[in-house]
Design a protein around this motif. Structure first.
Motif, PDB file in Angstrom:
ATOM      1  N   THR A  16       0.829  -1.199   0.000  1.00 15.34           N
ATOM      2  CA  THR A  16       0.000   0.000   0.000  1.00 15.34           C
ATOM      3  C   THR A  16       0.863   1.248   0.000  1.00 15.34           C
ATOM      4  OG1 THR A  16      -1.718  -1.176   1.189  1.00 15.34           O
ATOM      5  CG2 THR A  16      -1.845   1.218   1.213  1.00 15.34           C
ATOM      6  N   VAL A  17       1.919   1.248   0.757  1.00 15.55           N
ATOM      7  CA  VAL A  17       2.827   2.403   0.809  1.00 15.55           C
ATOM      8  C   VAL A  17       3.451   2.640  -0.556  1.00 15.55           C
ATOM      9  CG1 VAL A  17       4.982   3.261   1.794  1.00 15.55           C
ATOM     10  CG2 VAL A  17       3.279   2.185   3.260  1.00 15.55           C
ATOM     11  N   VAL A  18       3.872   1.594  -1.214  1.00 15.25           N
ATOM     12  CA  VAL A  18       4.496   1.726  -2.526  1.00 15.25           C
ATOM     13  C   VAL A  18       3.492   2.298  -3.528  1.00 15.25           C
ATOM     14  CG1 VAL A  18       5.505   0.457  -4.453  1.00 15.25           C
ATOM     15  CG2 VAL A  18       6.199  -0.074  -2.125  1.00 15.25           C
ATOM     16  N   LEU A  19       2.264   1.795  -3.533  1.00 18.53           N
ATOM     17  CA  LEU A  19       1.265   2.299  -4.464  1.00 18.53           C
ATOM     18  C   LEU A  19       0.923   3.753  -4.189  1.00 18.53           C
ATOM     19  CD1 LEU A  19      -1.203  -0.704  -4.795  1.00 18.53           C
ATOM     20  CD2 LEU A  19       0.425   0.149  -6.490  1.00 18.53           C
ATOM     21  N   THR A  20       0.825   4.122  -2.936  1.00 21.70           N
ATOM     22  CA  THR A  20       0.534   5.508  -2.586  1.00 21.70           C
ATOM     23  C   THR A  20       1.643   6.414  -3.097  1.00 21.70           C
ATOM     24  OG1 THR A  20      -0.652   4.786  -0.639  1.00 21.70           O
ATOM     25  CG2 THR A  20       0.033   7.081  -0.681  1.00 21.70           C
ATOM     26  N   GLY A  21       2.877   5.972  -2.987  1.00 23.63           N
ATOM     27  CA  GLY A  21       4.004   6.763  -3.481  1.00 23.63           C
ATOM     28  C   GLY A  21       3.942   6.957  -4.984  1.00 23.63           C
ATOM     29  N   CYS A  22       3.535   5.946  -5.719  1.00 21.10           N
ATOM     30  CA  CYS A  22       3.443   6.052  -7.175  1.00 21.10           C
ATOM     31  C   CYS A  22       2.357   7.035  -7.584  1.00 21.10           C
ATOM     32  CB  CYS A  22       3.152   4.681  -7.794  1.00 21.10           C
ATOM     33  SG  CYS A  22       4.524   3.526  -7.663  1.00 21.10           S
ATOM     34  N   VAL A  23       1.221   7.002  -6.921  1.00 14.68           N
ATOM     35  CA  VAL A  23       0.104   7.866  -7.262  1.00 14.68           C
ATOM     36  C   VAL A  23       0.454   9.323  -6.997  1.00 14.68           C
ATOM     37  CG1 VAL A  23      -2.265   8.466  -6.669  1.00 14.68           C
ATOM     38  CG2 VAL A  23      -1.622   6.082  -6.953  1.00 14.68           C
ATOM     39  N   SER A  24       1.159   9.610  -5.922  1.00 11.92           N
ATOM     40  CA  SER A  24       1.467  11.000  -5.591  1.00 11.92           C
ATOM     41  C   SER A  24       2.512  11.605  -6.520  1.00 11.92           C
ATOM     42  CB  SER A  24       1.926  11.112  -4.133  1.00 11.92           C
ATOM     43  OG  SER A  24       3.150  10.432  -3.976  1.00 11.92           O
ATOM     44  N   ASN A  25       3.247  10.783  -7.279  1.00  8.22           N
ATOM     45  CA  ASN A  25       4.256  11.304  -8.199  1.00  8.22           C
ATOM     46  C   ASN A  25       3.689  11.678  -9.562  1.00  8.22           C
ATOM     47  OD1 ASN A  25       6.297  11.094  -6.353  1.00  8.22           O
ATOM     48  ND2 ASN A  25       6.869   9.015  -6.979  1.00  8.22           N
ATOM     49  N   THR A  26       2.417  11.475  -9.799  1.00  5.59           N
ATOM     50  CA  THR A  26       1.791  11.807 -11.077  1.00  5.59           C
ATOM     51  C   THR A  26       1.715  13.325 -11.227  1.00  5.59           C
ATOM     52  OG1 THR A  26       0.461   9.819 -10.958  1.00  5.59           O
ATOM     53  CG2 THR A  26      -0.244  11.495 -12.525  1.00  5.59           C
ATOM     54  N   GLU A  27       2.220  13.829 -12.347  1.00  2.85           N
ATOM     55  CA  GLU A  27       2.194  15.271 -12.580  1.00  2.85           C
ATOM     56  C   GLU A  27       0.915  15.672 -13.291  1.00  2.85           C
ATOM     57  OE1 GLU A  27       5.657  16.921 -14.385  1.00  2.85           O
ATOM     58  OE2 GLU A  27       6.970  15.527 -13.340  1.00  2.85           O
ATOM     59  N   LYS A  28       0.382  16.802 -12.877  1.00  5.92           N
ATOM     60  CA  LYS A  28      -0.820  17.341 -13.501  1.00  5.92           C
ATOM     61  C   LYS A  28      -0.380  18.318 -14.595  1.00  5.92           C
ATOM     62  CE  LYS A  28      -5.124  19.671 -12.405  1.00  5.92           C
ATOM     63  NZ  LYS A  28      -5.908  20.339 -11.382  1.00  5.92           N
ATOM     64  N   PRO A  29      -0.871  18.158 -15.824  1.00  4.13           N
ATOM     65  CA  PRO A  29      -0.451  19.074 -16.890  1.00  4.13           C
ATOM     66  C   PRO A  29      -0.909  20.507 -16.609  1.00  4.13           C
ATOM     67  CG  PRO A  29      -2.200  17.617 -17.653  1.00  4.13           C
ATOM     68  CD  PRO A  29      -1.830  17.182 -16.268  1.00  4.13           C
ATOM     69  N   GLU A  30      -0.104  21.470 -17.032  1.00  5.57           N
ATOM     70  CA  GLU A  30      -0.454  22.874 -16.840  1.00  5.57           C
ATOM     71  C   GLU A  30      -1.515  23.294 -17.845  1.00  5.57           C
ATOM     72  OE1 GLU A  30       2.672  25.745 -16.422  1.00  5.57           O
ATOM     73  OE2 GLU A  30       4.067  24.162 -15.824  1.00  5.57           O
ATOM     74  N   THR A  31      -2.450  24.115 -17.368  1.00  2.00           N
ATOM     75  CA  THR A  31      -3.509  24.642 -18.229  1.00  2.00           C
ATOM     76  C   THR A  31      -3.721  26.107 -17.910  1.00  2.00           C
ATOM     77  OG1 THR A  31      -5.255  24.064 -16.663  1.00  2.00           O
ATOM     78  CG2 THR A  31      -4.705  22.406 -18.340  1.00  2.00           C
ATOM     79  N   PHE A  32      -4.483  26.779 -18.754  1.00  5.27           N
ATOM     80  CA  PHE A  32      -4.862  28.159 -18.504  1.00  5.27           C
ATOM     81  C   PHE A  32      -6.284  28.379 -19.009  1.00  5.27           C
ATOM     82  CE2 PHE A  32      -2.753  28.047 -22.637  1.00  5.27           C
ATOM     83  CZ  PHE A  32      -3.617  28.758 -23.457  1.00  5.27           C
ATOM     84  N   PRO A  33      -7.011  29.325 -18.401  1.00 10.09           N
ATOM     85  CA  PRO A  33      -8.350  29.651 -18.902  1.00 10.09           C
ATOM     86  C   PRO A  33      -8.237  30.569 -20.112  1.00 10.09           C
ATOM     87  CG  PRO A  33      -7.852  30.975 -16.989  1.00 10.09           C
ATOM     88  CD  PRO A  33      -6.680  30.044 -17.175  1.00 10.09           C
ATOM     89  N   ALA A  34      -9.213  30.517 -20.986  1.00 12.99           N
ATOM     90  CA  ALA A  34      -9.204  31.380 -22.166  1.00 12.99           C
ATOM     91  C   ALA A  34     -10.627  31.666 -22.616  1.00 12.99           C
ATOM     92  CB  ALA A  34      -8.434  30.708 -23.308  1.00 12.99           C
ATOM     93  N   ASP A 102     -12.118  26.584 -19.604  1.00 13.56           N
ATOM     94  CA  ASP A 102     -11.563  26.545 -18.254  1.00 13.56           C
ATOM     95  C   ASP A 102     -10.125  26.057 -18.229  1.00 13.56           C
ATOM     96  OD1 ASP A 102     -13.942  27.426 -17.077  1.00 13.56           O
ATOM     97  OD2 ASP A 102     -14.728  25.384 -16.979  1.00 13.56           O
ATOM     98  N   ALA A 103      -9.788  25.133 -19.126  1.00 13.71           N
ATOM     99  CA  ALA A 103      -8.472  24.498 -19.051  1.00 13.71           C
ATOM    100  C   ALA A 103      -7.922  24.190 -20.441  1.00 13.71           C
ATOM    101  CB  ALA A 103      -8.561  23.220 -18.224  1.00 13.71           C
ATOM    102  N   VAL A 104      -7.232  25.166 -21.029  1.00  9.20           N
ATOM    103  CA  VAL A 104      -6.544  24.953 -22.302  1.00  9.20           C
ATOM    104  C   VAL A 104      -5.150  24.426 -21.968  1.00  9.20           C
ATOM    105  CG1 VAL A 104      -5.631  26.057 -24.377  1.00  9.20           C
ATOM    106  CG2 VAL A 104      -7.819  26.807 -23.427  1.00  9.20           C
ATOM    107  N   PRO A 105      -4.729  23.314 -22.566  1.00  7.55           N
ATOM    108  CA  PRO A 105      -3.396  22.786 -22.272  1.00  7.55           C
ATOM    109  C   PRO A 105      -2.305  23.804 -22.619  1.00  7.55           C
ATOM    110  CG  PRO A 105      -4.701  21.161 -23.425  1.00  7.55           C
ATOM    111  CD  PRO A 105      -5.471  22.444 -23.466  1.00  7.55           C
ATOM    112  N   ALA A 106      -1.413  24.020 -21.667  1.00 10.87           N
ATOM    113  CA  ALA A 106      -0.328  24.992 -21.856  1.00 10.87           C
ATOM    114  C   ALA A 106       0.851  24.335 -22.583  1.00 10.87           C
ATOM    115  CB  ALA A 106       0.112  25.526 -20.499  1.00 10.87           C
ATOM    116  N   ASN A 107       1.883  25.093 -22.760  1.00 10.85           N
ATOM    117  CA  ASN A 107       3.151  24.633 -23.339  1.00 10.85           C
ATOM    118  C   ASN A 107       3.034  24.196 -24.798  1.00 10.85           C
ATOM    119  OD1 ASN A 107       4.328  25.092 -20.798  1.00 10.85           O
ATOM    120  ND2 ASN A 107       3.712  23.047 -20.136  1.00 10.85           N
ATOM    121  N   GLN A 108       2.157  24.832 -25.539  1.00  9.51           N
ATOM    122  CA  GLN A 108       2.047  24.606 -26.984  1.00  9.51           C
ATOM    123  C   GLN A 108       2.480  25.900 -27.670  1.00  9.51           C
ATOM    124  OE1 GLN A 108       0.720  21.457 -28.280  1.00  9.51           O
ATOM    125  NE2 GLN A 108       1.213  21.038 -26.145  1.00  9.51           N
ATOM    126  N   ARG A 109       3.213  25.804 -28.755  1.00  8.37           N
ATOM    127  CA  ARG A 109       3.628  27.024 -29.452  1.00  8.37           C
ATOM    128  C   ARG A 109       2.496  27.616 -30.275  1.00  8.37           C
ATOM    129  NH1 ARG A 109       8.735  25.408 -32.681  1.00  8.37           N
ATOM    130  NH2 ARG A 109       7.378  23.655 -33.003  1.00  8.37           N
TER     131      ARG A 109
END
Length: 164
Positions: A16-34, A102-109
């Motif tokens: 359980t500890v190992v799985l919890t550690g894996c889940v918390s390392n997931t990065e959320k992609p950056e977005t912006f409103p437009a 609400d959430a346009v994916p960022a980091n696009q040229r």
């Protein structure tokens, strides 16, 4: 028997500890409103319903607007809302809609905007590329059938123009 159950419990808690550690390392992609403004020279306007016929394509509130980034996963969806419908005596006019994201994916040229009519068999409008800053600052996408610079009304000259 007591030792066996103790070993099983210890193994489960470590897993359980190992799985919890894996889940918390997931990065959320950056977005912006437009907010995107969509403007079109209409052959027919209906201020009551907000529907306008632009380059033979019916455009109306709740039609779909997509913003596509350069990568396949970078997209956002919204719907058109009526801002203004200006009707001339002959029924033609200028229709202005807005779409809020609400959430346009960022980091696009670059981004492309697509407006899709909900009418059966209707064509869609697709914009030329917008820079990321233009989308963040509130891009305006002009819909009409005239090539840039040749629109007799002057609306959209030199700006982003989409053709069906």
């Amino acid at each position: 028997m007591g030792r066996t159950s103790g070993l099983v419990a210890a193994s489960l808690s470590i897993g359980t500890v190992v799985l919890t550690g894996c889940v918390s390392n997931t990065e959320k992609p950056e977005t912006f409103p437009a907010t995107v403004t969509v403007v079109g020279n209409a052959e027919q306007t209906d201020p009551q319903t907000g529907q306008c016929i632009i380059a033979a394509v019916p455009i109306a509130p709740n039609d779909t607007v997509l913003i596509h980034g350069e990568s396949a996963a970078a997209s956002a969806r919204s719907v058109l809302e009526v801002d203004t419908v200006e009707r001339n005596a002959d029924g033609t006019g200028v229709c202005t809609y807005v779409a809020h994201f609400d959430a346009v994916p960022a980091n696009q040229r670059h981004y492309t905007i697509t407006v899709s009519s909900s009418a059966p068999y209707a064509r869609t409008f697709e914009s030329p590329a917008f820079h990321a800053g233009e989308i963040e600052d509130g891009a305006t996408f002009y819909l009409h059938e005239f090539p840039p610079g040749t629109d007799p009304s002057g609306i959209g000259d030199g700006d982003r123009v989409g053709t069906p």
